[in-house]
Scaffold this active site. Structure first.
Site, short mmCIF file in Angstrom:
data_model
loop_
_atom_site.label_atom_id
_atom_site.label_comp_id
_atom_site.label_asym_id
_atom_site.label_seq_id
_atom_site.Cartn_x
_atom_site.Cartn_y
_atom_site.Cartn_z
CE1 TYR A 104 -2.77 -3.25 0.45
CE2 TYR A 104 -3.14 -2.69 2.74
CZ TYR A 104 -3.33 -3.54 1.66
OH TYR A 104 -4.10 -4.67 1.82
N PRO A 127 -14.81 -6.80 2.49
CG PRO A 127 -14.91 -5.64 4.52
CD PRO A 127 -14.04 -5.84 3.30
#
Length: 277
Positions: free
Chosen positions: A56, A201
């Site tokens: 990231y 999610p």
């Protein structure tokens, strides 16, 4: 009643709804300032599990979290991932023991810590024996640089092989209400008491479009995103979702999902959902 906490590795007690830091921008300055505010607000809202990775921003996301949160509050677990590299400008897998060691050492510096409570292998490098990759992390744990070892995007077979080398505390695979490809991996984690940290999610764009999810959300006076997260929390006691956002409003929406209790009928209707097409 759904448990609100989980002990990763048996000793790292975290709230079951974490925060994925992947979407926090590290530049330009105005966006970075907002990202710092989001990270700090997550902790203010009671989040005790924050997920990042070397990939990231190639370390920039780890440095951002350290700027926002160091010195870290007691009970906060910042977990990172190694095993993805950028040797020639593009990303690739690098599970060589020496590369994993170098990435862990660099992460310790960026996170301003002497020990990473949970260190996850971002991807299994097919060019390096899995036992060598896990063995390198086990050695780093023995040296005190890692507390627990986790995996990401693995099969049931890879999880079993890794566990034959050392204890595995977590698995981070893609999983949500509309994408349950890794249900067998979740079942293996539940049987072994291993934390399952679903990334993505919430099915981007699709969750709010499904009539059944929208209906449950209306009944519960909640948003479709909150319904999707509440479903995860009730689906298995080892699931610890890590929704990510760069929006303070969405962060507060996500964390509020811990207070949403779906009825047995609502849960049954959601259980039957599957991807369309």
């Amino acid at each position: 009643m759904t448990a609100t906490t989980f002990r990763i590795g048996g000793d790292l007690r975290v709230g079951r709804l974490g925060f994925g830091a992947m979407h926090l921008p590290t530049e330009p300055a105005a966006d970075r300032a907002n990202a710092l505010a989001v990270a700090r607000r997550a902790v203010d809202l009671g989040v005790t599990l924050i997920d990042t990775a070397y990939m990231y921003g190639w370390g920039a996301n780890e440095a951002l979290l350290a700027e926002a949160l160091h010195p870290y509050p007691a009970g906060l677990l910042v977990t990172t991932k190694v095993g993805v590299a950028r040797p020639k400008g593009d990303w690739g897998l690098d599970g060589r023991p020496e590369a994993l060691r170098a990435q862990v050492d660099a992460a310790l510096g960026r996170l301003r810590t002497e020990r990473i409570g949970l260190l996850q292998l971002h991807r299994v490098d097919p060019q390096v024996p899995l036992a060598d990759q896990i063995g390198a992390l086990r050695d780093l744990r023995t040296e005190g640089k890692i507390g627990h070892i986790g995996l990401s995007e693995v099969s049931v077979e890879e999880l079993a092989e890794a566990r034959s080398v050392t204890d595995i505390a977590s698995v981070q695979n893609r999983y949500n209400l509309l994408d349950r490809e890794y249900e067998p991996v979740l079942a293996a984690c539940e049987k072994a008491g291993i934390a399952f940290l679903p990334w993505r999610p919430v099915a981007w764009g699709a969750t709010g479009a499904r009539d059944e999810i929208a209906a449950v959300a209306a009944e519960a006076d909640a948003t479709p995103t909150q319904v999707a997260l509440a479903w995860l929390l009730g689906h298995s006691p080892v699931i610890c979702p890590i929704p990510g956002t760069a929006s303070l409003r969405h962060l507060e929406e996500n964390t509020a999902s811990t207070g949403l209790r779906l009825t047995p009928d609502q849960r049954d209707r959601l259980d039957w959902l599957r991807p369309e097409g």
